[in-house]
Structure formats: C-alpha cells, structure tokens
Design an enzyme around this catalytic site. Structure first.
Site, PDB file in Angstrom:
ATOM      1  N   CYS A 240       0.788  -1.446   0.119  1.00 36.54           N
ATOM      2  CA  CYS A 240      -0.195   0.288  -0.034  1.00 36.54           C
ATOM      3  C   CYS A 240       0.601   1.395   0.120  1.00 36.54           C
ATOM      4  CB  CYS A 240      -1.564   0.046   1.074  1.00 36.54           C
ATOM      5  SG  CYS A 240      -2.495   1.139   0.586  1.00 36.54           S
TER       6      CYS A 240
ATOM      7  N   HIS B 105      -3.616  -5.004   0.570  1.00 34.49           N
ATOM      8  CA  HIS B 105      -3.658  -5.163   2.324  1.00 34.49           C
ATOM      9  C   HIS B 105      -3.650  -7.160   2.235  1.00 34.49           C
ATOM     10  CE1 HIS B 105      -3.017  -1.227   3.502  1.00 34.49           C
ATOM     11  NE2 HIS B 105      -3.812  -1.413   2.796  1.00 34.49           N
TER      12      HIS B 105
ATOM     13  N   GLU C  89      -2.203  -8.178   4.641  1.00 37.15           N
ATOM     14  CA  GLU C  89      -2.216  -8.443   5.562  1.00 37.15           C
ATOM     15  C   GLU C  89      -3.379  -8.452   6.893  1.00 37.15           C
ATOM     16  OE1 GLU C  89      -0.934  -4.005   5.786  1.00 37.15           O
ATOM     17  OE2 GLU C  89      -1.138  -6.768   4.902  1.00 37.15           O
TER      18      GLU C  89
END
Length: 271
Positions: free
Chosen positions: A125, A217, A219
C-alpha cells in the site's frame, strides 16, 4: 529498533526427509506506528501473516526461519540494509507524495537500499507507493476515488504475475483487500507491472532479485478490513452506496495468505 521476533515457516518438498534450514532477516519499516487496528499494529499484522503462511520452496527442501525486527521510520529509526535480507515498508495514513521530512528521508533510504544493497525491498500500500516514488514512478490521488474492500486484480497474461502467484490459478486473478485513495499512476522506469485493477493501473511492481510491491493489503483479515471500511463510512469518505458495496465484499475469500507465501518465496530467491 522497536522489537524482534523469530517466525518459523517450514517448507518441505514431498520427497524431503531432512530439510535444511535457511534463516532470513526481515526488517519491517513502520510508517504509521501509532495506528492500532482491531488486531494490532501493521507490524503485528505482518507477523501474523507470515506465521500463518507457509511457502513451497519449489526447488529446495528447507525450513525457513524469519527473524523480524521493526523500525519506526517516522521517528528516524532505520536498519543498516546489509544487516537484512529483506526490508518491508508498511501501509500508512500518510501520503506517499508529500514532502514531510520523514517521507523524504524514507525516499532517500529506499534509493540507497535499491542501488547499493543486496537487501530485497517489499512494499505494501503506502510502501508500494513510496517505493515507486523513490525509484522514479509517479504517485498521485486517484481521480476514480477510493478502492476499498476485496478487489479483483488481473495478472499479466502468462507473465511474471503467474510465476509470482501460482495460487491464482488458470483465471489469472488475485483478490486482495484494498484501502487507498492514492495510487501509482506511472511505474518506475524498467519496473515490471504484474497486476492491475479497474481503478488502479499499477497494482503490483516487480524487479527480479530487488523489488516486490503490492497496492493491496494481504495482511488484513476480515475483522481489520471490516473495521477499516466502517471508519471510512463514518469519516464521510464513502457514500452510503459505496459503503454498502464495500461491506458486502469484505468477507469474500481472497489471496492474502498466498501473497504471504509469495513474499517468502521472493525473500528466499525462489522467484
């Protein structure tokens, strides 16, 4: 340096009986250390991602151990590049094309790592955007608006994207959680763009042995993604219709864990 941890990621070929061990040193550069999600900081989320992700070391039979250290670059804490095999730049609420002193220092650091170190760069990002900026790309606010929640990415046809992400399958698509208004409008010279989306032409960048970045993202789990969407709704950044659409997509199965595998493959030199 803020903290360190060791994470064991076992990757064994089916015919291996006694895998060797490879220790990888990973520095996480925290670019928004004060942001705490419902599941912890960005660094916490990445540690969880790598804990949950195993990698198939396709031509190796070894146990991969990641030694992770975190650094608060907003406060000027940086690792010596040659002390690490990989350096990961996290997401942030900051704007990658701003000229805040800490962002300018980060840009110069990324250039030094890229040009003068063997450490591999990973960006997620904001990290994707600021690495692109540092290496000569163009980052700007996206006139198409926010890209948020699980989004479909198109991999380059039969190219590097398929090699990086074999889990994407025959359809050649990745689905990742997104949370950004800014984007990379033009990639750095010579950098390979391996993924695009409807709103963002540069969703992933790759340079062999040097750079792997993604706009999405990997994660983010569902809880973090849902909370992030709700924050944007309350903040007025999304219309009622946009917020409703984002919440409808937030639980869609995505390739976050597969990207975790790909990052480890990249750090080990498999791709």
């Amino acid at each position: 340096m803020e903290m360190s941890a060791s994470i064991s990621l076992e990757s064994r070929l089916s015919n291996a009986t006694s895998p060797s061990c490879k220790r990888l040193r990973l520095a996480i550069l925290e670019t928004d250390p004060e942001l705490v999600t419902v599941c912890g900081t960005f660094a916490d989320l990445f540690k969880q991602l790598f804990t949950n992700s195993t990698t198939e070391a396709e031509e190796r039979a070894e146990k991969v151990v990641l030694d992770i250290a975190t650094f608060n670059v907003v406060k000027g804490s940086y690792p010596e590049p040659d002390d690490f095999d990989g350096i990961l730049v996290t997401g942030s609420r900051a704007t990658a094309f701003d000229n805040d002193p800490w962002i300018l220092k980060l840009v110069e650091y990324i250039k030094r790592v890229h040009d003068s170190s063997s450490a591999r760069l990973v960006g997620i990002c904001f990290g994707h955007q600021v690495i692109a900026r540092a290496l000569g790309g163009v980052v700007e606010e996206n006139s198409a608006g926010w890209e948020i929640s699980v989004t479909k990415l198109r991999l380059d046809d039969g190219g590097q994207g398929a090699k990086l992400f074999p889990e994407a399958g025959a359809e050649g698509e990745l689905r990742l959680q997104q949370l950004h208004r800014d984007h990379v409008a033009m990639p750095p010279p010579g950098m390979h763009v391996f993924a695009t989306s409807e709103r963002s032409p540069v969703q992933g960048l790759y340079e062999e042995g040097k750079v792997l970045t993604l706009q999405g993202h990997p994660e983010f789990n569902e809880a973090v993604a849902r909370s992030s969407v709700e924050v944007q709704i309350v903040s007025g950044n999304l219309s009622e219709a946009e917020g409703k659409d984002a919440l409808a997509r937030v639980a869609i199965q995505n390739h976050g864990a597969d990207v975790g595998k790909a990052v480890v493959r990249f750090l080990t030199g498999v791709v």
